[in-house]
Design a protein around this motif. Structure first.
Motif: not given
Lengths: 480, 488, 92
Positions: A243-255, A213-218
């Motif tokens: 679970x909520x049926x929301x699409x994950x947006x491919x984006x860059x994340x920061x911790x 499935x769609x990934x995000x990059x941390x």
């Protein structure tokens, strides 16, 4: 079914890692500027790494060598031809408006490692590239200050397949990577100094699903613990969205360490379009079979191979083998002791005990005791010529003053006495001084043997052979 | 007034070495001629061949280590195209974005010229970032053709060509990516040399399209250009990774015969549409070559028609990346913009939009387009494939026993200012020259006559690194043609 | 494959060049005028040989000699290059 336990039972975590390590060269990838850390801002810059009009890049052979070592250390296939390419984007710490990297033809392809957990992780590729500079946001009020000392520093980027299925495996993979590269002399791999940087691609899918499935990059995870934590948080977020049926947006994340949360990086107005193309300023890099063979021959044995050899052929217990192979200098010292005749298990004990304790007190210092002398000491202890305790004393003296173990033991009166008459005299004296203990021992209180042996050792000034004393006391007390 | 500047480089060097002339006097006169060329006193429009002139002649001469010593170019004044980095003069590239830019380092060729005793008198007019065929895209006004000041001197190295043709200096350096030395040489009636790719270090040449860029040499005569070529060519591994490792053979030589030399006339360079007058002047060179003993052979280079399209994909693609460094951050013009949600982006866009002229902007957009997602394979990759075919065309002709090719340098003589407004029509003026850039071959233009007073050039193209053989042909043609090279 | 207004805007944004709205149509025409001539390239087959290097490759046959000394640090007049404030991510 809303608890996190349930969620992670239903969903599978998928992780791929992109790791940047700084190659330990003295000069930058395409110019002669120093790579030294901690200089005044922009002190290590020149027309080439500043991207001045008319300046041209010239590859640093040392960087190519170290990148090749990295590829071999990680079991990848080094490519006969690799080509530098331009990755185009604007950022003030990227002087030329493009980063010189490798794209269609990277330095190495296809590696694989099996982790202790049994997980098998593929390495997609390793390529060389130049680092960007640093943007500093707190030096000039309301402005961003640019320091280009890092611009042009050589990096190897190591891209894994999306084969990791847990944060723990991700950390195990990173530790293996760091250990292998440090061992091979490729990189310092210091996360504090930025010579090892980790980006994690994370996605979640239902167990049994075959597609990703769609990934995000941390981005910019700056410790292994934070990497594991950030991956866990992001996995949870993905699961909840699925679970909520929301699409994950491919984006860059920061911790965000302070708030222990993963959040999107400033969203870019445009999707990335790096317009890679071969860099016309740079010739292809051709690594001949002879070169690759020479590099391979110069490589130290990998920690994994060493560990196997230590446990399988030298009889070193697995935890000791692990401890020895965390540090190439320590491992090599241990091996020299074994080569000088010591038994593997005992040599490991001494190396991890006495040697390591003193190295910890003097980090970075070479071990002043020649391996042959430690091997000779181990032989003296094994033969009962000196006791284990006295042996440690001898080792301390050798570390401090040098000298060979036999001479030190003799000079300092540490040679064990095993002569039966001498031992009997000390045993008689101890029995005479401790009649109560002797009586209780004879009545069957066996633990008192140790107490009485101790007394004999004390009376002998540590010179008595404790094994023989033990035997004699047991016999004389009628314990057989 | 006759002057040392009106003779050959060889004669000038001899005079300086023997003490009969001084480097300072010659440079002073050269600079005086620049002033005169711009004065308009003869009723002419200013030549505007120079962007910057070194007025401190004494220091300019002193900067060359060998003004009076026995050096190859002792006392020779030379003009440099203003995209070659110098320490004493700014390097503008004919662009507002670098209007005040002084390079912190100098080009390899500049160091070599100074060491050989040449005096750098000034920096010449060019199309912005060398993108153009007329100098009409200079941010500081175009240079003019000394033969007819209503006409362009050619481009992009038009200022250097005009300076040599006007007698300001005997030699100059230019640069070319698709013909920017050979075309202005042809338009101005002088000799223009493009080296094999890798023969002359590009270090310090401000990049337009790195895989096609070359520093080139202008001379009033073949021997003038040869002497400069021998000084500036050679390996430079320390600064330019694309520099060829092999020491070149000396190109300077005595004019001689061409017995045993086979010259090819490629059919694609003499299309039916070619102006018969141009064809006639180029055939003059062919006749001259035969008179010197050369064999003339018809040959074919079948992919020639794809050269201009391939070139105008590859060159803008590379340019779009090469020109990204002009961002206002570290050097050059920065346009501040108070406004904006994203002040950094606003600064970039204001700087680049105000700093670049329309042709540079067009090529950056074109290059960005052909590299962008979804178009790379259709344009860039195909253009690279065409480039391979063009290389292969030349390789097969040279493998068949042909030593060099003889073609027109340009389809027409110099055109009038403003005569060509359609960008693609302007690009087509490079139709005979871009092939040598695509195939990394040495090529040069030599005068081969005039049409209504306007010079026409013949182009010699040779195998890669065969510069000595190419010059052998050029020397022979020049000697055989004599005055015919400069008459109608 | 005809060039559109969106293409021009997208490419201009990537290149950090501001194109005024009234210039967009003109640029569409100019780029289309040029690219139209380039479509002849489409007929060319891509072959193995494409992108053969014109420049001699940098060949490694033996382990390189010890590296050169780094250049000495310079003392910049203004230690930092200063730009309008950037938020968020570093590059790479």
């Amino acid at each position: 079914m809303t608890g996190t336990g349930a969620v992670t039972e239903r969903y599978e975590l998928v992780i791929g890692l992109e790791v940047h390590v700084q190659l330990s060269t003295r000069t930058k990838l395409f110019c002669r500027c120093s790579t030294a850390f901690g200089a005044a801002p922009n002190a290590h810059t020149c027309p080439v790494c500043l991207g001045m009009p008319g300046a041209l890049p010239v590859p640093n052979p040392e960087a190519v060598l170290l990148a090749t070592r990295a590829a071999l250390a990680l079991g990848c296939e080094v490519q006969e031809r690799s080509v530098f390419a331009r990755k185009n984007y604007f950022y003030p710490d990227l002087p030329k408006g493009y980063q010189i990297s490798q794209f269609e033809l990277p330095l190495a392809l296809r590696g694989r490692v099996t982790l202790a957990s049994g997980a098998s992780v593929g390495i997609t590729r390793i390529h060389m590239e130049e680092d960007a500079g640093k943007s500093v946001h707190d030096k000039v009020p309301g402005k961003t200050a640019i320091d280009l000392n890092r611009a042009g520093v050589p990096l190897a980027e190591i891209v894994s397949e999306p084969d990791l299925r847990s944060g723990a495996d991700a950390v195990a993979y990173l530790k293996w990577l760091r250990e292998s590269l440090v061992f091979a002399g490729v990189s310092e791999c210091s996360m504090e100094e930025g010579s090892l940087r980790v980006d994690a691609n994370v996605s979640a899918r239902l167990r049994g699903e075959t597609a990703f499935r769609t990934r995000t990059e941390i981005k910019n995870l700056n410790s292994f613990a934070f990497a594991e934590r950030a991956i866990a948080l992001e996995f949870k977020r993905h699961c909840a969205m699925h679970d909520r049926g929301e699409p994950v947006v491919q984006q860059t994340m920061l911790y965000d360490q302070a708030n222990d949360e993963v959040r999107p990086a400033r969203s870019k107005e445009e999707s990335h379009d790096y317009r890679y193309f071969p860099d016309p300023d740079l010739p292809p890099i051709d690594l001949t079979a002879a070169f690759i063979a020479a590099v391979r021959a110069s490589m130290p044995e990998s920690p994994t191979a060493r560990r196997m050899r230590y446990t399988n052929t030298l009889g070193v217990p697995a935890p000791d083998a692990d401890a020895l192979t965390t540090d190439r200098a320590l491992a090599e010292y241990f091996e020299a002791v074994v080569r000088a005749g010591a038994d593997g298990r005992t040599a490991a004990n001494w190396t991890l005990g006495e040697v390591q304790a003193r190295r910890n007190e003097h980090p970075g210092a070479a071990v002043p005791v020649p391996a042959a002398n430690l091997a000779a000491l181990i032989a003296l202890v094994a033969a009962g010529t000196v006791s284990n305790t006295a042996g440690k004393q001898v080792f301390a003296t050798m570390w401090r003053e040098g000298g060979v173990p036999k001479a030190i033991a003799e000079r300092d009166g540490l040679i064990q006495v095993g002569d039966a008459d001498a031992l009997a005299r000390w045993v008689d004296e101890v029995f005479a001084a401790h009649p109560d203990e002797l009586a209780r021992l004879k009545a069957g209180e066996r633990k008192l043997v140790g107490v009485l042996v101790g007394q004999v050792m004390k009376r002998s000034g540590g010179k008595a052979d404790p094994k023989k004393v033990n035997q004699m006391i047991s016999e004389r007390a009628g314990l057989g | 007034m006759s002057s040392r500047l009106d003779g050959s480089v060889g004669a000038l060097v001899d005079a300086v070495q023997s003490g009969a002339a001084s480097a300072l006097d010659v440079a002073t006169e050269s600079i005086a001629r620049i002033r005169a060329s711009d004065s308009g006193t003869a009723g002419d429009a200013p030549l505007n061949a120079f962007v910057s002139v070194d007025d401190d002649v004494q220091s300019a001469v002193a900067a060359s280590s060998g003004g009076s010593a026995a050096r190859a170019l002792a006392g020779v004044p030379i003009a440099l195209k203003d995209n070659i980095a110098t320490l004493r003069l700014r390097t503008t590239c004919g662009s507002r974005i670098l209007e005040d830019h002084v390079s912190p380092f100098e080009a390899t060729v500049v160091g070599k010229l100074r060491a050989a005793g040449a005096t750098i008198i000034g920096k010449t007019t060019l199309d912005e970032f060398a993108m153009g065929s007329s100098t009409e895209h200079s941010a500081f006004g175009p240079a003019r053709n000394p033969h007819d000041r209503d006409r362009v001197p050619g481009g992009s190295s038009g200022g250097s060509a005009a300076a040599v043709a006007a007698g300001i200096c005997q030699v100059a350096l230019g640069s070319e990516t698709g013909g920017s030395v050979r075309q202005p040489a042809a338009f101005c009636g002088i000799v223009g040399v493009k080296p094999s790719y890798g023969r002359i270090s590009r270090y310090g040449l401000v990049a337009f399209a790195s895989s096609l860029d070359n520093i080139g040499v202008f001379g009033r005569a073949v021997d003038d250009a040869a002497r400069v070529f021998d000084v500036v060519s050679g390996p430079d591994a320390e600064h330019d990774a694309t520099s060829a490792a092999v020491e070149p053979e000396t190109v300077q030589q005595e004019p001689g015969r061409l017995d045993g030399v086979v010259l090819g006339l490629p059919a694609e360079y003499f299309p039916d549409s070619l102006d018969p007058a141009v064809r006639d002047r180029v055939m003059r060179a062919s006749v001259a070559a035969r008179a010197r003993g050369a064999e003339i052979r018809q040959v074919s280079l079948p992919h020639t028609a794809l050269a201009v399209p391939a070139y105008y994909v590859i060159a803008p693609a590379e340019a779009s990346a090469n020109l990204s460094r002009y961002d206002g951050v570290r050097f050059g013009r920065r346009v501040k913009e108070a406004s904006a949600r994203d002040p950094l982006r606003a600064m970039y866009e204001a700087t680049r939009s105000e700093g670049f002229g329309p042709e540079v902007t067009r090529r950056i957009l074109l290059g960005t387009y052909v590299l962008s997602a979804g178009y790379y394979d259709a344009y860039y990759r195909r253009a690279m494939a065409v480039r391979d075919r063009i290389r292969a065309d030349f390789a097969s002709v040279f493998a068949s026993g042909v030593h060099a090719l003889l073609t027109p340098t340009t389809p027409t003589p110099a055109f009038k200012f403003g005569a060509i407004s359609d960008p693609y029509e302007m690009y087509m003026t490079d139709v005979f020259t871009v092939t040598a850039n695509l195939a990394e071959l040495p090529a040069m233009s030599v005068p081969t006559g005039r049409i209504s007073g306007l010079p026409v050039g013949a182009q010699i193209i040779a195998p890669r690194f065969a510069e000595r053989a190419m010059f052998r042909v050029a020397y022979a043609l020049e000697a055989e043609l004599g005055g015919e090279a400069h008459t109608g | 494959m005809a060039v559109t207004r969106e293409d021009v805007k997208r490419v201009a944004a990537l290149a950090r060049i501001r194109v005024a709205d009234d210039r967009v149509d003109a640029l569409v025409g100019e780029l289309e005028g040029i690219l139209g001539h380039m479509r002849g390239l489409q007929g060319v087959e891509l072959t193995e040989a494409q992108a053969a290097p014109a420049v001699a490759p940098l060949v490694f046959e033996t382990i390189p000699e010890s590296p050169p000394e780094p250049a000495p640090p310079r003392e910049p007049q203004d230690p930092y290059f200063v730009v309008p404030r950037v938020e968020g991510l570093g590059s790479s």
